[in-house]
Design an enzyme around this catalytic site. Sequence first.
Site, PDB file in Angstrom:
ATOM      1  N   TYR A  15      55.501  54.541  44.367  1.00 57.93           N
ATOM      2  CA  TYR A  15      54.742  53.292  44.506  1.00 57.93           C
ATOM      3  C   TYR A  15      53.244  53.576  44.568  1.00 57.93           C
ATOM      4  O   TYR A  15      52.433  52.877  43.942  1.00 57.93           O
ATOM      5  CB  TYR A  15      55.159  52.529  45.768  1.00 57.93           C
ATOM      6  N   GLU A  27      40.395  48.827  37.075  1.00 59.18           N
ATOM      7  CA  GLU A  27      39.210  48.711  37.937  1.00 59.18           C
ATOM      8  C   GLU A  27      38.105  49.674  37.508  1.00 59.18           C
ATOM      9  O   GLU A  27      38.147  50.869  37.810  1.00 59.18           O
ATOM     10  CB  GLU A  27      39.584  48.960  39.399  1.00 59.18           C
ATOM     11  N   GLU A  68      37.270  51.141  48.285  1.00 64.84           N
ATOM     12  CA  GLU A  68      37.339  50.507  46.962  1.00 64.84           C
ATOM     13  C   GLU A  68      38.779  50.110  46.634  1.00 64.84           C
ATOM     14  O   GLU A  68      39.019  49.044  46.057  1.00 64.84           O
ATOM     15  CB  GLU A  68      36.782  51.436  45.887  1.00 64.84           C
ATOM     16  N   GLU A  75      41.198  41.712  46.218  1.00 59.96           N
ATOM     17  CA  GLU A  75      40.908  40.899  45.032  1.00 59.96           C
ATOM     18  C   GLU A  75      42.183  40.501  44.304  1.00 59.96           C
ATOM     19  O   GLU A  75      42.313  39.362  43.854  1.00 59.96           O
ATOM     20  CB  GLU A  75      39.967  41.654  44.092  1.00 59.96           C
ATOM     21  N   LYS A  93      36.587  37.979  48.722  1.00 60.04           N
ATOM     22  CA  LYS A  93      36.164  38.993  47.749  1.00 60.04           C
ATOM     23  C   LYS A  93      34.788  39.564  48.101  1.00 60.04           C
ATOM     24  O   LYS A  93      34.557  40.770  47.989  1.00 60.04           O
ATOM     25  CB  LYS A  93      36.145  38.396  46.344  1.00 60.04           C
ATOM     26  N   ASP A  94      33.882  38.700  48.536  1.00 59.63           N
ATOM     27  CA  ASP A  94      32.540  39.154  48.907  1.00 59.63           C
ATOM     28  C   ASP A  94      32.577  40.096  50.110  1.00 59.63           C
ATOM     29  O   ASP A  94      31.854  41.102  50.157  1.00 59.63           O
ATOM     30  CB  ASP A  94      31.627  37.961  49.213  1.00 59.63           C
ATOM     31  N   SER A  97      33.696  43.445  48.974  1.00 59.49           N
ATOM     32  CA  SER A  97      32.582  44.122  48.303  1.00 59.49           C
ATOM     33  C   SER A  97      31.566  44.654  49.314  1.00 59.49           C
ATOM     34  O   SER A  97      30.994  45.732  49.125  1.00 59.49           O
ATOM     35  CB  SER A  97      31.892  43.169  47.333  1.00 59.49           C
TER      36      SER A  97
END
Length: 116
Positions: A15, A27, A68, A75, A93-94, A97
Amino acid sequence: MNNKPKYHLFKNTKYALSGLKHVLKTESSFRLELFCAIFIIAGIIIIDASLTNKLILLVSGILVLIIELVNSAIENVVDLVTKEYAPLAKTAKDIGSTAVMFSIILHVVCWVLVLI
């Protein structure tokens, strides 16, 4: 209801490798950070620093990759939940980041402190 399969070392490794394959394929940020990691690791090997400082640089560099990956997972989940614009989805999402940005800043600060 529990849809978690029983832990099995080889299945769980499968997995994890599947996730790595997916993130490498989809990505670009992760691919870029992984590419940079090659040079960072070379720099860690080359610099004249104590083993402790080299480990700090290595761990902070790997932390960037880990964060990351977590950001990519966030995301993907947000995209699964909603396809249209939603303020909370954007915020999630922000924030992911921002976590990546902070990990990169931490890594840069570690380099600066080790090199000084």
